[in-house]
Design a protein around this motif. Sequence first.
Motif, PDB file in Angstrom:
ATOM      1  N   ALA A   1       0.842  -1.266   0.042  1.00 48.27           N
ATOM      2  CA  ALA A   1      -0.070  -0.146  -0.032  1.00 48.27           C
ATOM      3  C   ALA A   1       0.738   1.265   0.065  1.00 48.27           C
ATOM      4  O   ALA A   1       0.477   2.186  -0.754  1.00 48.27           O
ATOM      5  CB  ALA A   1      -1.036   0.006   1.150  1.00 48.27           C
ATOM      6  N   ASP A   2       1.922   1.250   0.721  1.00 49.23           N
ATOM      7  CA  ASP A   2       2.705   2.230   1.022  1.00 49.23           C
ATOM      8  C   ASP A   2       3.637   2.609  -0.604  1.00 49.23           C
ATOM      9  O   ASP A   2       3.673   3.682  -1.114  1.00 49.23           O
ATOM     10  CB  ASP A   2       3.861   2.324   1.946  1.00 49.23           C
ATOM     11  CG  ASP A   2       3.483   2.260   3.296  1.00 49.23           C
ATOM     12  OD1 ASP A   2       2.329   2.638   3.425  1.00 49.23           O
ATOM     13  OD2 ASP A   2       4.236   1.635   4.235  1.00 49.23           O
ATOM     14  N   ILE A   3       3.828   1.610  -1.161  1.00 51.99           N
ATOM     15  CA  ILE A   3       4.525   1.664  -2.521  1.00 51.99           C
ATOM     16  C   ILE A   3       3.385   2.100  -3.538  1.00 51.99           C
ATOM     17  O   ILE A   3       3.805   2.800  -4.323  1.00 51.99           O
ATOM     18  CB  ILE A   3       5.266   0.173  -2.928  1.00 51.99           C
ATOM     19  CG1 ILE A   3       6.609  -0.144  -2.186  1.00 51.99           C
ATOM     20  CG2 ILE A   3       5.181   0.290  -4.467  1.00 51.99           C
ATOM     21  CD1 ILE A   3       7.037  -1.283  -2.453  1.00 51.99           C
ATOM     22  N   ILE A   4       2.291   1.821  -3.380  1.00 55.08           N
ATOM     23  CA  ILE A   4       1.284   2.359  -4.489  1.00 55.08           C
ATOM     24  C   ILE A   4       1.048   3.767  -4.151  1.00 55.08           C
ATOM     25  O   ILE A   4       1.123   4.321  -5.162  1.00 55.08           O
ATOM     26  CB  ILE A   4      -0.138   1.450  -4.302  1.00 55.08           C
ATOM     27  CG1 ILE A   4       0.131   0.150  -4.695  1.00 55.08           C
ATOM     28  CG2 ILE A   4      -1.026   2.151  -5.103  1.00 55.08           C
ATOM     29  CD1 ILE A   4       0.417  -0.130  -6.096  1.00 55.08           C
ATOM     30  N   THR A   5       1.154   4.082  -2.907  1.00 56.27           N
ATOM     31  CA  THR A   5       0.895   5.690  -2.684  1.00 56.27           C
ATOM     32  C   THR A   5       2.263   6.461  -3.242  1.00 56.27           C
ATOM     33  O   THR A   5       1.990   7.583  -3.857  1.00 56.27           O
ATOM     34  CB  THR A   5       0.759   5.736  -1.086  1.00 56.27           C
ATOM     35  OG1 THR A   5      -0.241   4.809  -0.758  1.00 56.27           O
ATOM     36  CG2 THR A   5       0.710   7.371  -0.839  1.00 56.27           C
TER      37      THR A   5
ATOM     38  N   ALA B   1     -11.257  -0.671  -4.890  1.00 58.37           N
ATOM     39  CA  ALA B   1     -11.705  -1.354  -4.016  1.00 58.37           C
ATOM     40  C   ALA B   1     -10.617  -1.666  -3.081  1.00 58.37           C
ATOM     41  O   ALA B   1     -10.447  -1.679  -1.865  1.00 58.37           O
ATOM     42  CB  ALA B   1     -12.818  -2.338  -4.251  1.00 58.37           C
ATOM     43  N   VAL B   2      -9.663  -2.135  -3.820  1.00 58.19           N
ATOM     44  CA  VAL B   2      -8.262  -2.459  -2.989  1.00 58.19           C
ATOM     45  C   VAL B   2      -7.621  -1.449  -2.425  1.00 58.19           C
ATOM     46  O   VAL B   2      -7.393  -1.780  -1.038  1.00 58.19           O
ATOM     47  CB  VAL B   2      -7.345  -3.370  -3.901  1.00 58.19           C
ATOM     48  CG1 VAL B   2      -5.824  -3.575  -3.269  1.00 58.19           C
ATOM     49  CG2 VAL B   2      -7.731  -4.645  -4.425  1.00 58.19           C
ATOM     50  N   ILE B   3      -7.512  -0.277  -2.816  1.00 61.94           N
ATOM     51  CA  ILE B   3      -7.008   0.950  -2.345  1.00 61.94           C
ATOM     52  C   ILE B   3      -7.755   1.179  -1.171  1.00 61.94           C
ATOM     53  O   ILE B   3      -7.304   1.711  -0.240  1.00 61.94           O
ATOM     54  CB  ILE B   3      -6.798   1.907  -3.487  1.00 61.94           C
ATOM     55  CG1 ILE B   3      -5.670   1.563  -4.383  1.00 61.94           C
ATOM     56  CG2 ILE B   3      -6.441   3.215  -2.741  1.00 61.94           C
ATOM     57  CD1 ILE B   3      -5.588   2.552  -5.770  1.00 61.94           C
ATOM     58  N   LEU B   4      -9.023   1.595  -1.290  1.00 67.58           N
ATOM     59  CA  LEU B   4     -10.026   1.649  -0.236  1.00 67.58           C
ATOM     60  C   LEU B   4      -9.897   0.819   0.765  1.00 67.58           C
ATOM     61  O   LEU B   4      -9.699   1.221   1.966  1.00 67.58           O
ATOM     62  CB  LEU B   4     -11.437   1.882  -0.797  1.00 67.58           C
ATOM     63  CG  LEU B   4     -11.995   3.123  -1.499  1.00 67.58           C
ATOM     64  CD1 LEU B   4     -13.216   2.911  -1.968  1.00 67.58           C
ATOM     65  CD2 LEU B   4     -11.727   4.323  -0.888  1.00 67.58           C
ATOM     66  N   LEU B   5      -9.935  -0.467   0.864  1.00 66.45           N
ATOM     67  CA  LEU B   5      -9.596  -1.184   1.950  1.00 66.45           C
ATOM     68  C   LEU B   5      -8.296  -1.354   2.673  1.00 66.45           C
ATOM     69  O   LEU B   5      -8.139  -1.260   3.887  1.00 66.45           O
ATOM     70  CB  LEU B   5      -9.899  -2.684   1.368  1.00 66.45           C
ATOM     71  CG  LEU B   5     -11.241  -3.043   1.233  1.00 66.45           C
ATOM     72  CD1 LEU B   5     -11.422  -4.593   0.541  1.00 66.45           C
ATOM     73  CD2 LEU B   5     -12.137  -3.135   2.345  1.00 66.45           C
ATOM     74  N   LEU B   6      -7.162  -1.269   1.684  1.00 67.35           N
ATOM     75  CA  LEU B   6      -5.787  -0.774   2.438  1.00 67.35           C
ATOM     76  C   LEU B   6      -5.838   0.289   3.327  1.00 67.35           C
ATOM     77  O   LEU B   6      -5.134   0.226   4.228  1.00 67.35           O
ATOM     78  CB  LEU B   6      -4.945  -1.134   1.141  1.00 67.35           C
ATOM     79  CG  LEU B   6      -4.602  -2.331   0.713  1.00 67.35           C
ATOM     80  CD1 LEU B   6      -3.687  -2.127  -0.601  1.00 67.35           C
ATOM     81  CD2 LEU B   6      -3.725  -3.138   1.362  1.00 67.35           C
ATOM     82  N   THR B   7      -6.369   1.467   2.554  1.00 69.97           N
ATOM     83  CA  THR B   7      -6.449   2.732   3.338  1.00 69.97           C
ATOM     84  C   THR B   7      -7.129   2.759   4.443  1.00 69.97           C
ATOM     85  O   THR B   7      -6.785   3.079   5.561  1.00 69.97           O
ATOM     86  CB  THR B   7      -6.849   3.865   2.521  1.00 69.97           C
ATOM     87  OG1 THR B   7      -6.210   3.709   1.083  1.00 69.97           O
ATOM     88  CG2 THR B   7      -6.917   5.198   3.078  1.00 69.97           C
ATOM     89  N   PHE B   8      -8.520   2.174   4.467  1.00 69.18           N
ATOM     90  CA  PHE B   8      -9.332   2.140   5.673  1.00 69.18           C
ATOM     91  C   PHE B   8      -9.127   1.065   6.538  1.00 69.18           C
ATOM     92  O   PHE B   8      -9.517   1.388   7.933  1.00 69.18           O
ATOM     93  CB  PHE B   8     -10.809   2.348   5.085  1.00 69.18           C
ATOM     94  CG  PHE B   8     -11.049   3.397   4.157  1.00 69.18           C
ATOM     95  CD1 PHE B   8     -10.330   4.714   4.260  1.00 69.18           C
ATOM     96  CD2 PHE B   8     -12.151   3.334   3.177  1.00 69.18           C
ATOM     97  CE1 PHE B   8     -10.725   5.956   3.684  1.00 69.18           C
ATOM     98  CE2 PHE B   8     -12.592   4.645   2.823  1.00 69.18           C
ATOM     99  CZ  PHE B   8     -11.753   5.666   2.765  1.00 69.18           C
ATOM    100  N   CYS B   9      -8.411  -0.082   6.266  1.00 70.11           N
ATOM    101  CA  CYS B   9      -8.587  -1.071   7.159  1.00 70.11           C
ATOM    102  C   CYS B   9      -7.162  -1.756   7.305  1.00 70.11           C
ATOM    103  O   CYS B   9      -6.888  -2.661   8.121  1.00 70.11           O
ATOM    104  CB  CYS B   9      -9.442  -2.202   6.615  1.00 70.11           C
ATOM    105  SG  CYS B   9     -11.232  -1.538   6.372  1.00 70.11           S
TER     106      CYS B   9
END
Length: 186
Positions: free
Chosen positions: A47-51, A129-137
């Motif tokens: 998630a950090d790398i995607i950001t 959906a993957v980005i939202l879940l990684l960010t929020f959860c």
Amino acid sequence: MTERLIELFYAFWQIGFFSIGGGYAIIPLIQEQVVEKYGWLTEKVFADIITISQMTPGPLAVNTSTFVGLKAAGLPGAAAATLGCIISGVVIALLLDSFFQKHSGSYYIPKILNSLKAASLGLIMSAAAVILLLTFCGTSDYKAIQDLDVISVFLFLGAFFAMRKWKLNPILLMVICGILGGFLYI
């Protein structure tokens, strides 16, 4: 080390080869390869790398492949992953250009392209959906919704509202959210 470089090249060659839709549409495919299949990264690091890949200049897939390769095997890994990601796209683009030039008047080509657009939209929505879940959860597992990070949700909603209402510059909005997040998470 050589085996890891070959794995990186091959994994990102596949990602580049099968990345219909590009950009956000391939995030689930990258996650499957680097987190689930090879285990080079944890979901958090992914998630950090995607950001970071979104904030750096250049295509998302290329930036992500470079960062993943760097994390998995240093500079040689970054080179292998980036080359693997790029080479298949270049070859496919050259072949498709030749094909579309040859069949530009075909009745079927626009129909095929419309179906590819629909598939691409589905892939982009899956990536969202993957980005939202990684960010929020903190994970891409939808079952972790009970671990919702309320601060992230409010930052998201605020940024979304500010972008839609006042058309703020995205870079300025990211800086503001980064500063707010720094204060809120301390």
